[in-house]
Design a protein around this motif. Sequence first.
Motif, PDB file in Angstrom:
ATOM      1  N   ALA A  16      31.553  48.980  30.782  1.00 42.94           N
ATOM      2  CA  ALA A  16      32.480  47.918  30.409  1.00 42.94           C
ATOM      3  C   ALA A  16      33.919  48.285  30.702  1.00 42.94           C
ATOM      4  N   GLN A  63      31.576  37.898  39.188  1.00 42.81           N
ATOM      5  CA  GLN A  63      30.421  37.614  38.360  1.00 42.81           C
ATOM      6  C   GLN A  63      29.289  36.978  39.169  1.00 42.81           C
ATOM      7  N   GLU A 119      25.923  41.711  31.045  1.00 41.59           N
ATOM      8  CA  GLU A 119      26.146  40.364  30.520  1.00 41.59           C
ATOM      9  C   GLU A 119      27.471  40.269  29.787  1.00 41.59           C
ATOM     10  N   GLN A 120      28.185  39.193  30.060  1.00 47.21           N
ATOM     11  CA  GLN A 120      29.450  38.932  29.391  1.00 47.21           C
ATOM     12  C   GLN A 120      29.706  37.427  29.384  1.00 47.21           C
ATOM     13  N   HIS A 121      29.673  36.856  28.183  1.00 50.02           N
ATOM     14  CA  HIS A 121      29.957  35.433  27.994  1.00 50.02           C
ATOM     15  C   HIS A 121      29.057  34.531  28.851  1.00 50.02           C
ATOM     16  N   GLU A 125      28.925  40.374  34.755  1.00 50.73           N
ATOM     17  CA  GLU A 125      30.076  40.989  35.402  1.00 50.73           C
ATOM     18  C   GLU A 125      29.613  42.144  36.281  1.00 50.73           C
TER      19      GLU A 125
END
Length: 256
Positions: A16, A63, A119-121, A125
Motif C-alpha cells: 500500500a 487501476q 483492492e481499494q474502494h 490499484e
Amino acid sequence: MGMVRILFFGFIFLLAGYSYMQATTSHAHNNNLREIESILDLAQQEELHVQGWQLRMRAGQGQVSDLEAFKQYVHNLNSQFTGWNVSDVHMSETDWSIEATRPSVLGDSQERLSIYAYEQHGSYEIIHTYELNGTSTKALGERELHELLEERKESFSLQDSPIYSQVRAVRPEDSEYVQPSLGDQARDFVEKLGATEIESLNEETFVSVSAYNDVWTDAIVTNGHKMNLQVALRSGETMGSGTTVTIGTPIITTEY
C-alpha cells in the motif's frame, strides 16, 4: 512481537505504501545513489562486513476492475520481459501479483520486478516494485548501474520514483573490545549519517531506530513525522557470530 511489527510495516510499505514527500522532483544522476553511498562509507568507517545491498523503486500505475483486466495488463508488458523469468499470477484474499526475475548485466546481482494489484474502494490499484539486489559493492560504482536504473525507470513506468536503498552487514565480535549496547551503536550510526532520531524499538537482542536526515531529498511520513532512515541491529545467537546491522532508506522492508 518485534518481528511481527517489522514484517507488518515492511508489508504495508511494499503493497500500500506510505505517502512519500519529495522536496524536489529532480533526481539527477549524482543524487540517485547518495544515500547508499553514505551508508557504505559508514560501513567502511566502522569496519562492517557488507553481506548484501538493495536498490528499490516503487510507483503506482493506475487501476483495473477485475482479475481478467489484471492478467491483460500483465500480458501487455510481455515485450518488456524478454530474458526475464516471469511467474504465474499469484492470488490471495487481498491481492494479485506476479514476479519477474533475471540476473543483472552488472554481475553478482539480480533484478526483480513485482506487480501487485490490491483492492481499494471497489477497484484494484496496481503497483510496480523494482529491486536490484547484490552482494558485491563494486557494481555500485559502475556507470552501467546508472544506465540500468534509467532503463528500468523507462521500461516499467518508474520515472517519478525515488531510489530507495538498503544494506545488510555484520559487525564482527572483538574479544579485546567491549562493544557499546545495541542502542548506543544504532544511535551512533544514525548520528554519523547526519540524521535525527524519530522513534525506536528496543529489545534485549534487537534494536531499531527510525530517523530523519533533512539533507536527503525524499522521505515518508509516519505518525506525523518525516522519516527517511531506519537502522536495525540484532546481536548474534551464538558466541562469536557478531552483530547484524541493517540500514535502509526510508524504511527496511525485509526481515531482519
